[in-house]
Write an enzyme that holds these catalytic residues in place. Structure first.
Site, mmCIF file in Angstrom:
data_model
loop_
_atom_site.group_PDB
_atom_site.id
_atom_site.type_symbol
_atom_site.label_atom_id
_atom_site.label_comp_id
_atom_site.label_asym_id
_atom_site.label_seq_id
_atom_site.Cartn_x
_atom_site.Cartn_y
_atom_site.Cartn_z
ATOM 1 N N TYR A 35 2.045 -7.906 -4.650
ATOM 2 C CA TYR A 35 1.852 -7.835 -6.097
ATOM 3 C C TYR A 35 1.004 -6.624 -6.465
ATOM 4 C CZ TYR A 35 -3.013 -9.431 -5.727
ATOM 5 O OH TYR A 35 -4.355 -9.515 -5.431
ATOM 6 N N ARG A 54 1.401 2.115 -4.029
ATOM 7 C CA ARG A 54 0.874 1.033 -3.183
ATOM 8 C C ARG A 54 1.846 -0.139 -3.120
ATOM 9 N NH1 ARG A 54 -4.928 -1.404 -4.582
ATOM 10 N NH2 ARG A 54 -3.716 -2.263 -6.313
ATOM 11 N N LYS A 149 -1.242 -5.645 -0.180
ATOM 12 C CA LYS A 149 -1.620 -6.454 -1.342
ATOM 13 C C LYS A 149 -0.715 -7.682 -1.393
ATOM 14 C CE LYS A 149 -3.321 -5.810 -6.053
ATOM 15 N NZ LYS A 149 -4.726 -6.108 -5.738
ATOM 16 N N LEU A 205 -8.511 -3.738 1.159
ATOM 17 C CA LEU A 205 -7.482 -3.241 0.261
ATOM 18 C C LEU A 205 -7.880 -1.848 -0.212
ATOM 19 C CD1 LEU A 205 -4.872 -3.867 -1.348
ATOM 20 C CD2 LEU A 205 -6.369 -4.559 -3.228
#
Length: 300
Positions: A35, A54, A149, A205
């Protein structure tokens, strides 16, 4: 925070009341997906390129094919704002899963990925941005591929809930007393004008705002060192702050029972906040600083 009526999906645009998936959906049953949360200021995306890049990296890491090319994704996300007449501060939540198929741990064959993205109003967190927030610390018990993610956020959720129950804004995570990141943020320590944060390894992250902070510290002339710091270092810190797309550059004034620095947002953090506002093209009328503060740099 209201959700706008039109959603982007892998099949195009639909009304939010029309979107549904079968109960055998791999994001629901396995957390088999990724996500993004993309910030919008005054109807304009901030760091859209970083988020889309990303998204594709995360999808590639878990072998999901994105139903749109990068160029199509940019176009569709722009159209999402246009269809919803977005002109205020908001966010886009975008989720991509492997798709819907009979439940089996192994990847299903010839399955279409499920994608949806929606817009939700999100005013800036003015008071905490101005005055700072409190945090707690928690052991980092997540998996080893936090750079993806992923939808698998149960450890993050549990840490955030612990913080909420203790009246704190965020939970700062650590492995063997070395700070990694927050439950939904990256964490930075300032000492003697030097900014420290955990290296961009697989254990954290690689935040889009984090990437921008690297550039902003350089612009402001602050050394930026990617090296893990310890829980013990926090007691000696001059400043501490966290970053995320929704929290922006958020000062931390207390960690557990430890006051950080003077107990107020420090000058390095405030200069970075001002640089962030300029970079995001936030108008002075929406600034977290008084008009007079916009006319001069914050001094230590």
């Amino acid at each position: 925070m209201s959700i706008k009526p039109y959603l982007l999906t892998d099949q195009g645009f639909v009304n939010r009341d029309e979107l549904y998936y079968p109960f055998e959906e791999r994001g629901l049953q396995f957390g088999d997906g990724v996500y993004e949360v993309i910030r919008i200021y005054r109807g304009n995306y901030y760091l859209i390129k970083e988020h889309v890049e990303r998204l594709f990296r995360s999808a590639k890491a878990i072998k999901i094919n994105v139903p749109y090319s990068k160029e199509e994704m940019y176009e569709k996300l722009d159209e999402l704002l246009t269809k919803n007449s977005v002109e205020t501060d908001a966010k886009v939540y975008l989720q991509l899963t492997r798709g819907s198929a009979p439940r089996d741990h192994a990847f299903p064959k010839d399955v279409q990925a499920n994608l949806y993205a929606y817009v939700q109003d999100l005013p800036r967190k003015v008071e905490p941005l101005q005055n700072g927030v409190t945090t707690i610390t928690q052991p980092d018990v997540r998996w080893d591929y936090c750079y993806i993610k992923s939808l698998n956020l149960l450890p993050n959720v549990m840490a955030k809930q612990e913080a909420t129950e203790k009246g704190a804004f965020e939970a700062i995570l650590h492995r063997n007393k070395k700070v990694t990141e927050g439950s939904s943020s990256n964490v930075y320590l300032v000492k003697d004008g030097i900014v420290y944060t955990h290296p961009a390894t697989e254990n954290i992250l690689h935040g889009c705002v984090r990437m921008r902070v690297v550039a902003l510290t350089t612009q402001l002339g602050f050394p930026f060192i990617q090296a893990a710091f310890s829980l013990e270092d926090i007691a000696e810190a001059d400043e501490l702050f966290i970053t995320s797309s929704t929290a922006e550059i958020m000062p931390v004034v207390k960690v557990d029972d430890i006051q950080v620095g003077t107990g107020k947002p420090g000058p390095v953090t405030q200069q970075l906040q001002q640089a962030y506002e300029k970079d995001a093209k936030i108008p002075q009328s929406d600034s977290i600083f008084p008009a007079a503060a916009q006319e001069r740099p914050v001094s230590g």
